[in-house]
Each structure stands twice: as structure tokens, then as C-alpha cells.
Design an enzyme around this catalytic site. Sequence first.
Site, PDB file in Angstrom:
ATOM      1  N   GLN A 121      64.905  75.340  93.548  1.00  0.00           N
ATOM      2  CA  GLN A 121      65.432  76.007  94.699  1.00  0.00           C
ATOM      3  C   GLN A 121      66.287  75.156  95.655  1.00  0.00           C
ATOM      4  OE1 GLN A 121      61.327  75.325  94.295  1.00  0.00           O
ATOM      5  NE2 GLN A 121      61.168  77.126  93.697  1.00  0.00           N
ATOM      6  N   THR A 160      60.399  75.912 101.094  1.00  0.00           N
ATOM      7  CA  THR A 160      58.990  75.953  99.935  1.00  0.00           C
ATOM      8  C   THR A 160      58.010  74.628 100.323  1.00  0.00           C
ATOM      9  OG1 THR A 160      58.599  76.592  97.712  1.00  0.00           O
ATOM     10  CG2 THR A 160      60.836  75.004  99.068  1.00  0.00           C
ATOM     11  N   LYS A 188      72.162  77.155  88.950  1.00  0.00           N
ATOM     12  CA  LYS A 188      71.605  76.113  88.614  1.00  0.00           C
ATOM     13  C   LYS A 188      71.223  75.749  86.894  1.00  0.00           C
ATOM     14  CE  LYS A 188      67.991  74.876  91.466  1.00  0.00           C
ATOM     15  NZ  LYS A 188      67.929  76.715  92.338  1.00  0.00           N
ATOM     16  N   THR A 204      61.958  87.630  92.410  1.00  0.00           N
ATOM     17  CA  THR A 204      60.935  88.912  92.382  1.00  0.00           C
ATOM     18  C   THR A 204      61.986  90.156  93.166  1.00  0.00           C
ATOM     19  OG1 THR A 204      62.228  87.969  95.212  1.00  0.00           O
ATOM     20  CG2 THR A 204      59.896  87.305  94.191  1.00  0.00           C
ATOM     21  N   PRO A 257      67.126  91.631  97.466  1.00  0.00           N
ATOM     22  CA  PRO A 257      68.137  91.659  98.320  1.00  0.00           C
ATOM     23  C   PRO A 257      68.211  90.083  98.710  1.00  0.00           C
ATOM     24  CG  PRO A 257      67.436  93.623  98.763  1.00  0.00           C
ATOM     25  CD  PRO A 257      66.265  92.743  98.257  1.00  0.00           C
ATOM     26  N   GLY A 284      63.490  80.930  89.246  1.00  0.00           N
ATOM     27  CA  GLY A 284      64.784  81.787  88.432  1.00  0.00           C
ATOM     28  C   GLY A 284      65.569  81.540  88.151  1.00  0.00           C
ATOM     29  N   HIS A 285      65.442  80.792  87.161  1.00  0.00           N
ATOM     30  CA  HIS A 285      67.046  79.880  86.784  1.00  0.00           C
ATOM     31  C   HIS A 285      66.934  80.887  85.555  1.00  0.00           C
ATOM     32  CE1 HIS A 285      65.715  75.733  88.463  1.00  0.00           C
ATOM     33  NE2 HIS A 285      65.428  77.013  89.571  1.00  0.00           N
ATOM     34  N   GLY A 343      68.888  77.474  97.018  1.00  0.00           N
ATOM     35  CA  GLY A 343      68.295  78.685  96.650  1.00  0.00           C
ATOM     36  C   GLY A 343      69.249  79.106  95.184  1.00  0.00           C
ATOM     37  N   ASP A 344      68.829  79.221  94.122  1.00  0.00           N
ATOM     38  CA  ASP A 344      70.259  80.177  93.377  1.00  0.00           C
ATOM     39  C   ASP A 344      70.874  80.027  93.927  1.00  0.00           C
ATOM     40  OD1 ASP A 344      67.576  81.803  92.840  1.00  0.00           O
ATOM     41  OD2 ASP A 344      67.479  82.886  94.730  1.00  0.00           O
TER      42      ASP A 344
HETATM   43  P1  GDP Z   1      69.120  79.074  90.271  1.00  0.00           P
HETATM   44  O1  GDP Z   1      68.429  79.679  90.712  1.00  0.00           O
HETATM   45  O2  GDP Z   1      70.154  78.623  90.472  1.00  0.00           O
HETATM   46  O3  GDP Z   1      69.730  78.601  88.779  1.00  0.00           O
HETATM   47  O4  GDP Z   1      70.456  80.291  90.280  1.00  0.00           O
HETATM   48  P2  GDP Z   1      69.895  81.810  89.988  1.00  0.00           P
HETATM   49  O5  GDP Z   1      69.626  82.187  88.503  1.00  0.00           O
HETATM   50  O6  GDP Z   1      68.141  82.218  90.529  1.00  0.00           O
HETATM   51  O7  GDP Z   1      70.957  82.791  90.784  1.00  0.00           O
HETATM   52  C1  GDP Z   1      72.399  83.097  89.602  1.00  0.00           C
HETATM   53  C2  GDP Z   1      72.611  84.252  90.094  1.00  0.00           C
HETATM   54  O8  GDP Z   1      74.308  83.630  89.724  1.00  0.00           O
HETATM   55  C3  GDP Z   1      72.341  84.064  87.809  1.00  0.00           C
HETATM   56  O9  GDP Z   1      72.191  85.672  88.077  1.00  0.00           O
HETATM   57  C4  GDP Z   1      73.252  83.685  86.773  1.00  0.00           C
HETATM   58  O10 GDP Z   1      73.372  84.379  86.008  1.00  0.00           O
HETATM   59  C5  GDP Z   1      74.679  84.299  88.063  1.00  0.00           C
HETATM   60  N1  GDP Z   1      75.632  82.768  87.829  1.00  0.00           N
HETATM   61  C6  GDP Z   1      76.028  81.728  87.702  1.00  0.00           C
HETATM   62  N2  GDP Z   1      77.130  81.457  87.670  1.00  0.00           N
HETATM   63  C7  GDP Z   1      77.420  82.844  87.965  1.00  0.00           C
HETATM   64  C8  GDP Z   1      79.123  82.771  88.416  1.00  0.00           C
HETATM   65  O11 GDP Z   1      80.233  82.024  88.816  1.00  0.00           O
HETATM   66  N3  GDP Z   1      79.357  83.599  88.390  1.00  0.00           N
HETATM   67  C9  GDP Z   1      78.473  84.639  88.652  1.00  0.00           C
HETATM   68  N4  GDP Z   1      79.930  86.088  88.682  1.00  0.00           N
HETATM   69  N5  GDP Z   1      77.377  84.704  88.340  1.00  0.00           N
HETATM   70  C10 GDP Z   1      76.612  83.317  88.359  1.00  0.00           C
HETATM   71  P1  IMO Z   2      65.664  78.530  92.537  1.00  0.00           P
HETATM   72  O1  IMO Z   2      64.839  77.595  91.744  1.00  0.00           O
HETATM   73  C1  IMO Z   2      65.672  80.704  96.239  1.00  0.00           C
HETATM   74  C2  IMO Z   2      62.171  80.491  98.609  1.00  0.00           C
HETATM   75  C3  IMO Z   2      61.033  81.779  99.446  1.00  0.00           C
HETATM   76  C4  IMO Z   2      60.921  81.526 100.248  1.00  0.00           C
HETATM   77  C5  IMO Z   2      60.445  80.105 101.158  1.00  0.00           C
HETATM   78  C6  IMO Z   2      58.640  79.637  99.917  1.00  0.00           C
HETATM   79  O2  IMO Z   2      65.740  79.410  91.655  1.00  0.00           O
HETATM   80  O3  IMO Z   2      66.338  78.243  93.057  1.00  0.00           O
HETATM   81  P2  IMO Z   2      58.013  79.837  97.787  1.00  0.00           P
HETATM   82  O4  IMO Z   2      56.793  81.163  97.428  1.00  0.00           O
HETATM   83  O5  IMO Z   2      57.911  78.467  97.542  1.00  0.00           O
HETATM   84  O6  IMO Z   2      56.483  78.869  99.056  1.00  0.00           O
HETATM   85  O7  IMO Z   2      58.255  80.495  99.361  1.00  0.00           O
HETATM   86  O8  IMO Z   2      61.135  79.396  99.448  1.00  0.00           O
HETATM   87  N1  IMO Z   2      62.316  80.527  97.538  1.00  0.00           N
HETATM   88  C7  IMO Z   2      63.362  80.297  96.674  1.00  0.00           C
HETATM   89  N2  IMO Z   2      64.390  80.632  97.425  1.00  0.00           N
HETATM   90  N3  IMO Z   2      64.959  80.494  95.175  1.00  0.00           N
HETATM   91  C8  IMO Z   2      64.262  79.816  94.850  1.00  0.00           C
HETATM   92  O9  IMO Z   2      64.471  79.081  93.623  1.00  0.00           O
HETATM   93  C9  IMO Z   2      63.126  80.227  95.133  1.00  0.00           C
HETATM   94  N4  IMO Z   2      62.170  79.238  95.215  1.00  0.00           N
HETATM   95  C10 IMO Z   2      61.189  79.736  96.542  1.00  0.00           C
HETATM   96  O10 IMO Z   2      62.065  83.327  99.047  1.00  0.00           O
HETATM   97  O11 IMO Z   2      61.926  82.157 101.685  1.00  0.00           O
HETATM   98 MG    MG Z   3      67.279  81.800  91.095  1.00  0.00          MG
END
Ligand code: GDP
Ligand code: IMO
Ligand code: MG
Length: 430
Positions: A226, A241, A18, A303, A306, A42-43, A14-15
Amino acid sequence: MRKKNIVVVGLQWGDEGKGKIIDLLAKNADIIARYQGGNNAGHTVVKGDLSLIFRLVPSGILNEEKICILGNGVVIDPLVLFEELESLKKIGININGRFFVSNKCHIIMPYHKRLDIARERLRGAGMIGTTGRGIGPAYEDKVARLGIRAIDLLDRELLHDKIVLSLKEKNYLFKNILGEKVFNPDDLINEYFKLGDKLKDFLIDASGFINEKLKKGFNIMLEGAQGTFLDVDHGTYPYVTSSNTVAGGALAGVGLGPTIVDGVIGITKAYTTRVGEGYFPSELQGDAGALIRDKGEEFGSVTGRPRRCGWFDVNLIREAKNLNGITDMVVTKLDVLSGIDKLKICTGYLLNGSVIEHLPSSIAEYGKITPIYEEIRGWSEDISNVRSFNDLPVNARKYLSRIEELTELPINIVSIGKERMQIITLKSIF
Ligand code: GDP
Ligand code: IMO
Ligand code: MG
């Protein structure tokens, strides 16, 4: 020629970024739909001074005139959804006639959240580290055939019967086992019937709607939440998840057949992160992990927790490639690695004296694996303003080429910053 239908998935935990990539690619799709998960996601999408974090609404919503849909596989907390729609309204994003919710979506009820949090407490040291948003219990009720679907919120009598039935077991659990307060069914019936009234205008038969549009020549991008290794079947169970995050889940989660898919885009960070508990073979402990965490601002978008950080792990991507049928890859956050002298790539694991190139299925084996690393020289230049592959420092190019070679996947886009235009396109996707 028919426009392409694609699925976008996270290849790690995840994260992966996307949100940013879906916002970017949305210009090429007529419909953007989420297919699983809920507001555990959280996108992040950055547009000028605005940094928006979408928990439920598809990340394509800022592309005006695009249709955005929450498919039946998504679990919805209506309070969170309305909050999100309100904040979109505040910044002048018009969603009228282009945002829809499948009437088959399951609803996250307040008792799901309470259960999620209480269960985590009960697990103690063995906690999953969930987001506490009630995701797991909502999916449990769906499978147990106790769930409340969006359409049920419109029928007061049905809603009454379903809530009463569901609370029979849950209130017993809350009172006698979990030591929690019980719920009054009437309060919930009143509140959720009202929420249903607010939701009603967005509800559609999403599968029927999308299929009709596709017949008329529209195309769709299916937005995963995720990541592959949080998948309930294929992830690092039980630290996962409660939904199928892999591309295969996308079709069931919106009500389409697999024959419509033309490509599957996998998104990976240039390193690895994970939030919550569970296995993470290439995790960096101490200062090295903290360096990436600080530079990459690796704190949960929802959340604030870290994120654990580690080196790029080829085993994950190799396996994710098979699990999702990946055709194209996007590497994000390469800029974060600037200034690190020596980078490492995990190329395999050592288990009982043999090299394995996949993730173990058994918990016991996780404890026994040792990651094998290859060292690569880093680069010191700031690359956030680079826009073409050839302008990247030679070691950054070598790093990317090595990733392509080891994963046997083409890199189509490299992201080097949060902003939409901070990308390097190597091969077009649509
Ligand atoms: P998602 O859940 O896959 O949509 O990813 P998140 O939004 O939770 O986490 C990605 C984080 O990295 C966010 O704070 C974005 O703004 C940031 N981000 C995305 N692409 C880049 C990149 O290429 N460089 C940097 N420094 N940050 C990025
Ligand atoms: P995005 O879409 C990163 C993790 C939680 C936990 C496990 C189960 O932003 O990439 P849950 O609340 O789903 O039952 O938790 O999955 N988790 C994520 N980790 N990015 C996410 O979403 C996540 N959604 C759930 O931290 O380890
Ligand atoms: Mg995210």
C-alpha cells in the site's frame, strides 16, 4: 562494514512501482520481508516477457538464493498464497528453503471476505472502495483477539474452538443484520486444518530467524505494501487500509527493533494515483486524468479498477517524508509524462485563506482545500531508453530538480519503464 538494512515504502496511495524497485534492489539484500497488508497488494515485476503480480510473496523472490519472508504483520489468505507459489513453480522459480512465513501471521478466513463485501454494501455511497479481500475484518479480529494465526491451523482442537467462537458473533451478524448466508463451522475447520498441513513446512519463528541471520552479517530489506496515505493512523482516514503502512510499522511487522534500520527508501510516481474512494486534492478530472491513466496503464493490478490520476503533490511527499523518516527517494513512471505540454506540481493547499503545507486531519477540512499549482513546461521526447540523467530532455531534468527542491529529498533512482533495466541511477542506495 555492516551491510545496510532498509525499509521501502510507498509515499502516496499505493501502486508507486514498489514491486519493480524491490526486485531491482533485492540483489543487494540477503533477506526480503513483507511486514503488513495482505493480498490487497499487487506488486508488479516485469522480467523479459513475463509480467508477474505478487500479492503476498515478497517482490525479491525472482532473485534466486535470496530469502523471502512474510512477517507476522501480514494477513494471509492461504488459498491465494498457494496459488501464487504454484505459479512461481510453473515458471521454474525454486522457493525451497528460502521462502518462509511467520507462524504468527493472521489468517484471512472466508467469513472475513464475506464481511468485507457486505459491509461495503451497507455503507452504500460512503463505501471505502476496499479490494474485497477480507483485509479489514481479518485485522479487526486480530485486534479483537479473535484472530486465527498460522500456527493455530496445526492444532485441530484449538482451531475448532477459535472458529466456533468467532462464528458465534459473525453468523448472527450475517443472518440478522447483513442478510448473508451463515458459515458451517465444521466445514471451515476441516478445510483450514488441511490448509494448515500444506502451510506447515513454511512456518517459522520469523523474528527469531531474522535476528539470528542479522547477527551473522545478513542484511534485510523490508517491503512495504500500500502507501503512506493508506496507513490506518496517518492516512486519509477512513479511506485507508487496516494496517500501519509507514516505515514504523515495518519493525513490529517482522519482529525487529528500530535500531537495525539504516535507511528508508520512499517510492513515488512522477504524478499521483489513487484507487478506491477518498480524498485526492490534485486529482485530474475528465480527459486530462484519462490521458495519464491510458498512457500509464493505470488500472489496479489486483482488481483491474481504473486508478484515479492527478498531478504530483508535494504536500503528500513532505508529510510522507516525516511520517517515514525517508532518507532516499525513487521517482517512477517519469516516461508516462512525455508528450504532456504543460505539467503541474501541487505545491501547497489553500485553506480558509492560508497556505498549508500538510494534509488536514479533519474530514471537514478536506472539502475546503484548494490545491495551489506551479506550472512546468513538459517534454515531448520518448525517454524510455535514456540511461543517464544528462541524456534526459532539459525539461525532464528541470521537473526532477524541482521535485528535489520542493520535497527537500534526494532522488536516487528514476524509473522510465516497466523493465528492470529501465532506470537512471543518480545516487546509489546501498
Ligand atoms: P506497486 O503496488 O507499488 O508494486 O505498483 P503496481 O505494480 O501495482 O503498479 C505499478 C505499475 O507501473 C505496474 O504495472 C508496473 O509494471 C508499472 N511500472 C513501474 N515502474 C514503471 C515506470 O517507470 N514506467 C512505466 N511506464 N511503468 C512502470
Ligand atoms: P499496493 O501494495 C493501491 C486501497 C483500496 C481501498 C483501501 C482499503 O499494490 O500498493 P483494503 O482492501 O485494503 O481494505 O482497501 O486501500 N488499497 C490499495 N490501493 N495499492 C494497494 O496495494 C492497495 N491496497 C489497498 O483500493 O481504497
Ligand atoms: Mg500495486
